[in-house]
Scaffold this motif. Structure first.
Motif, short mmCIF file in Angstrom:
data_model
loop_
_atom_site.label_atom_id
_atom_site.label_comp_id
_atom_site.label_asym_id
_atom_site.label_seq_id
_atom_site.Cartn_x
_atom_site.Cartn_y
_atom_site.Cartn_z
N VAL A 161 0.83 -1.21 0.00
CA VAL A 161 0.00 0.00 0.00
C VAL A 161 0.86 1.25 0.00
CG1 VAL A 161 -1.70 1.33 1.33
CG2 VAL A 161 -1.97 -1.14 1.09
N SER A 162 2.00 1.21 0.67
CA SER A 162 2.88 2.38 0.72
C SER A 162 3.46 2.71 -0.64
CB SER A 162 4.01 2.14 1.72
OG SER A 162 4.89 1.11 1.26
N LEU A 163 3.50 1.73 -1.53
CA LEU A 163 4.04 1.95 -2.87
C LEU A 163 2.98 2.46 -3.86
CD1 LEU A 163 6.25 -1.28 -3.13
CD2 LEU A 163 7.04 1.08 -2.79
N ILE A 164 1.73 2.48 -3.43
CA ILE A 164 0.63 2.98 -4.27
C ILE A 164 0.57 4.50 -4.15
CG2 ILE A 164 -1.85 2.91 -4.73
CD1 ILE A 164 -0.43 0.28 -5.32
N ILE A 185 -7.25 -1.15 -2.64
CA ILE A 185 -6.18 -2.11 -2.93
C ILE A 185 -5.80 -2.89 -1.67
CG2 ILE A 185 -3.73 -2.29 -3.54
CD1 ILE A 185 -4.20 -0.01 -5.54
N LYS A 186 -5.75 -2.19 -0.54
CA LYS A 186 -5.44 -2.85 0.73
C LYS A 186 -6.45 -3.96 1.02
CE LYS A 186 -5.25 -2.05 5.71
NZ LYS A 186 -5.45 -1.08 6.81
N SER A 218 1.28 -3.97 -10.42
CA SER A 218 0.13 -4.58 -11.10
C SER A 218 -1.19 -4.04 -10.55
CB SER A 218 0.18 -6.11 -10.95
OG SER A 218 0.12 -6.48 -9.59
N MET A 219 -1.26 -3.81 -9.24
CA MET A 219 -2.49 -3.29 -8.63
C MET A 219 -2.72 -1.83 -9.02
SD MET A 219 -3.86 -5.80 -7.08
CE MET A 219 -5.08 -5.09 -6.00
N ALA A 220 -1.62 -1.05 -9.10
CA ALA A 220 -1.75 0.36 -9.51
C ALA A 220 -2.25 0.46 -10.94
CB ALA A 220 -0.41 1.06 -9.36
#
Length: 445
Positions: free
Chosen positions: A12-15, A24-25, A66-68
């Motif tokens: 999450v910190s990288l989003i 996302i979390k 990938s999530m971003a």
């Protein structure tokens, strides 16, 4: 090995997009929980199952990328902002266009025109799409902005949505009636009021006010979606959100889009239909103009003036006029003839009980060449009325009024050319031209 909570926090910190971090979390957490359940069902201990589930997720950096990419809502944010601007501008235009109409007038079939309906449908569609894109963007600020605007709409621009409600109802009621009657959609309200001949007194009025209430309720859908926008914005800020509520919001936004598209399609269909009907009516009007002109002139020439009020009333009865037509005599006038092109009145302008004027007028405009227009302006004082008729025949005359006062017969002839917005008025006494007015500016010859 990193534990589950630390792994999720790292991803999450990288989003970078803060509007999607919470979603996302929750999604990563759900994935890990599913994997943990899979391993525990396979016989692993909880700690071991958790460790294997986290390992299977891959590196935090790869998952974050990938999530971003999966939750990239930039396009939805841009679309939502553009639609919000269109929505606000539309409300401003509607407020300027409709500010002087009462609610009842706005749903009155005679007050809502093509432009008002089309603008209102576009505003509703813009508001709906702004709501849909704001929901898809998961941007709480956009949702709050949309919610505040929508809830404020009935206050700031209270008539903006009412034509939309009317339009939606009219697709089911007026449009089919117009097709059956083969007349213009925006004249089809006359059909509705003819229900008085078919049903007991009061029933058509009840139906009318029922439709009015339905129109208003439909127009208040903007308040509903405004409230939902605010509630959904609050939901986005919660760690645990209701999936059922989210599904209902998406279904409601889809329903609004279907409603808007149906209204837009109906409006376009009505516009095409009205264009075809108007073209047909104009063609028929032109084809019958010569006959209507001849009949109107015959009626006008046969109408004797002056006449007393009793004689005029006798004339009205002879022509089979209704009581409400005859009641116009209270205002010193009576319509004695009408066809598709012309109307003829007999008038008592000085209210002395003697009807000394007769007037023939038409809504159509003159079609004159530049040469004939030049001839009109060249008519000299002292010329006879026959000189005018030679230049512009009776079918080009917009208004012809004849007044008898003792030995003087005064005639006022008006000719209006809509194409260049030029008007010509000629005043005659006993057939002799005494003065003219061009474009409402007096010129003495």
């Amino acid at each position: 090995m990193i534990n589950k909570e630390d792994y999720i926090s790292q991803v999450v910190s990288l989003i970078k997009n803060k509007n999607t971090k919470r979603e996302i979390k929750n999604e990563i957490e759900a994935h890990i929980e599913d994997r943990i359940k899979y391993y525990t069902d396979a016989g692993y201990e909880l700690d071991c199952a958790t460790k294997k589930a986290v390992e299977k997720m891959g590196s935090a950096e790869d998952v974050a990328k990938s999530m971003a990419k999966l939750h990239n809502n930039t396009l939805w944010v841009i679309l939502s902002i553009l639609l919000m601007i269109f929505y606000i501008v539309g409300l401003i235009i509607a407020n300027i266009k409709f500010y002087d109409f009462s609610i009842i007038n706005m749903v009155d079939f005679t007050e809502v025109n093509e432009f008002g309906s089309f603008i209102s449908v576009l505003i509703f569609l813009a508001g709906t799409l702004a709501f849909y894109t704001a929901v898809k963007s998961r941007n709480s600020l956009l949702l709050i902005l949309h919610g505040v605007i929508s809830i404020a709409t009935p206050v700031v621009s209270m008539y903006a949505m009412i034509p939309f409600g009317y339009q939606l109802v009219s697709i089911v009621t007026d449009f089919p009636a117009a097709i059956i009657a083969k007349e213009s959609f925006f004249n089809s309200n006359e059909i509705f009021w003819k229900l008085d001949d078919l049903f007991p007194s009061g029933i058509p009025l009840c139906i009318y006010y029922t439709l009015t209430i339905i129109c208003i309720l439909i127009s208040l859908l903007c308040v509903v979606w405004g409230i939902i926008s605010l509630v959904y914005a609050k939901e986005l800020n919660l760690d645990k959100r209701s999936n059922k509520f989210e599904i209902k919001v998406k279904r409601f936004s889809t329903f609004l889009i279907i409603l808007s598209v149906a209204a837009l399609a109906g409006t376009c269909a009505e516009g095409i239909y009205d264009f075809a009907i108007t073209a047909r009516e104009n063609k028929a009007y032109e084809e019958n103009l010569t006959d209507n002109t001849m009949k109107a002139k015959e009626e006008f020439d046969a109408l004797i003036i002056p006449q007393s009020a009793d004689e005029v009333k006798t004339l009205a009865i002879k022509k089979g006029l209704q009581d409400y037509d005859i009641s116009e005599m209270e205002y010193g006038m009576l319509m004695v003839y009408q066809n598709d092109a012309y109307t003829i009145q007999i008038r008592d302008d000085d209210e002395d009980g003697l009807y000394e004027s007769k007037r023939l007028f038409s809504a159509h405009t003159a079609s004159l060449s530049k040469e004939n227009k030049a001839k009109l302006t060249a008519l000299e004082k002292g010329s006879r009325i026959e000189n005018l008729i030679e230049i512009a025949d009776f079918s080009n005359i917009t208004d012809y009024t004849q007044t008898v006062d003792g030995d003087i017969t005064a005639v006022s002839v008006s000719i209006y050319c809509a194409e260049d917005e030029e008007s010509y008025t000629f005043e005659y006494e006993n057939g002799i031209l005494v003065e003219t007015f061009f474009d409402e500016e007096e010129e003495r010859l």
